[in-house]
Design a protein around this motif. Structure first.
Motif, PDB file in Angstrom:
ATOM      1  N   TYR A  66      62.854  36.193  67.449  1.00  0.00           N
ATOM      2  CA  TYR A  66      61.890  35.120  67.169  1.00  0.00           C
ATOM      3  C   TYR A  66      62.033  33.989  68.185  1.00  0.00           C
ATOM      4  O   TYR A  66      63.112  33.753  68.719  1.00  0.00           O
ATOM      5  N   CYS A  69      64.524  31.063  67.985  1.00  0.00           N
ATOM      6  CA  CYS A  69      65.940  31.435  68.029  1.00  0.00           C
ATOM      7  C   CYS A  69      66.692  30.537  69.012  1.00  0.00           C
ATOM      8  O   CYS A  69      66.297  30.415  70.164  1.00  0.00           O
ATOM      9  N   VAL A  72      70.506  33.793  70.762  1.00  0.00           N
ATOM     10  CA  VAL A  72      70.563  35.227  71.081  1.00  0.00           C
ATOM     11  C   VAL A  72      69.266  35.778  71.681  1.00  0.00           C
ATOM     12  O   VAL A  72      69.293  36.461  72.706  1.00  0.00           O
ATOM     13  N   CYS A  73      68.144  35.466  71.049  1.00  0.00           N
ATOM     14  CA  CYS A  73      66.880  36.053  71.516  1.00  0.00           C
ATOM     15  C   CYS A  73      66.541  35.680  72.954  1.00  0.00           C
ATOM     16  O   CYS A  73      66.255  36.562  73.764  1.00  0.00           O
ATOM     17  N   HIS A 161      69.095  38.332  62.291  1.00  0.00           N
ATOM     18  CA  HIS A 161      68.428  39.591  62.667  1.00  0.00           C
ATOM     19  C   HIS A 161      69.305  40.433  63.582  1.00  0.00           C
ATOM     20  O   HIS A 161      70.179  39.912  64.264  1.00  0.00           O
TER      21      HIS A 161
END
Ligand code: NI
Length: 199
Positions: A66, A69, A72-73, A161
């Motif tokens: 997403y 984020c 991480v993303c 996630h």
């Protein structure tokens, strides 16, 4: 007495062989029938409706995350993009690979929101969103976990996630995945045979 014991052992071996055979048979079929992936029809950040079937003949690199984020993303999308840039710098045509970013936060990740986020990474990266039902279904098919994590004292929330890059073959079947341990160079290297075969 001895004969009885021997024939009992034969029976035991026969039963074990049968069970092993069955185990290996299902063991070989299971990953194909049961691997991550599945059909989807979602909306791209460009406003276009996008289905998995339109990427037949291409390899899909699929990442779920997403845009809000905090860590991480963006890092993973950057990693994926750097791998493609690296291949392009080495003279590879990367068009046989279609990178896809599927949001697991459709509530905030509208097409407009994705349109401000996705082009920062790779020009061919497509950001995909949909209804919560559509996203839940595609995430389930890819065996991707996601859950909303409310923050105390604020309207803002985070999303937990799975952070995995799936490689799907030109028939839409699962090939392999990359995790946070894989570096851009590792990803680029393992995609070379794919591009050599395609080109
Ligand atoms: Ni994330």
């Amino acid at each position: 007495m001895k004969m009885v014991r021997i024939s009992l052992w034969i029976l035991v071996f026969a039963a074990a062989a049968l069970m092993l055979g069955r185990y290996y048979n299902t063991g070989q079929q299971a990953p194909l029938a049961d691997g991550p992936g599945g059909p989807f029809t979602l909306t791209a950040h460009t406003g276009e409706t996008v289905s998995d079937t339109q990427f037949r003949g291409q390899y899909m690199l699929v990442y779920f995350g997403y845009s809000f984020c905090p860590d991480v993303c963006p890092l993973d999308l950057q990693k994926l993009s750097v791998a493609l840039y690296q291949l392009e710098e080495e003279g590879y045509d990367t068009t046989p690979i279609q990178p896809l970013f599927i949001t697991i936060d459709p509530e905030r990740d509208t097409t407009d929101e994705l349109a401000t986020f996705v082009p920062d990474f790779h020009p061919r990266l497509l950001g995909l969103t949909g209804t919560l039902d559509q996203i839940t279904e595609v995430a389930r098919d890819f065996k991707v976990y996601f859950a909303k994590r409310e923050q105390e004292g604020t309207e803002d929330y985070l999303m937990d996630h799975s952070a995995l890059i799936f490689v799907m073959d030109p028939n839409g079947k699962y090939v392999r995945l990359f995790s946070s341990r894989d570096k851009p160079a590792d990803i680029a290297e393992s995609l070379k045979p794919v591009l050599e075969k395609a080109g």
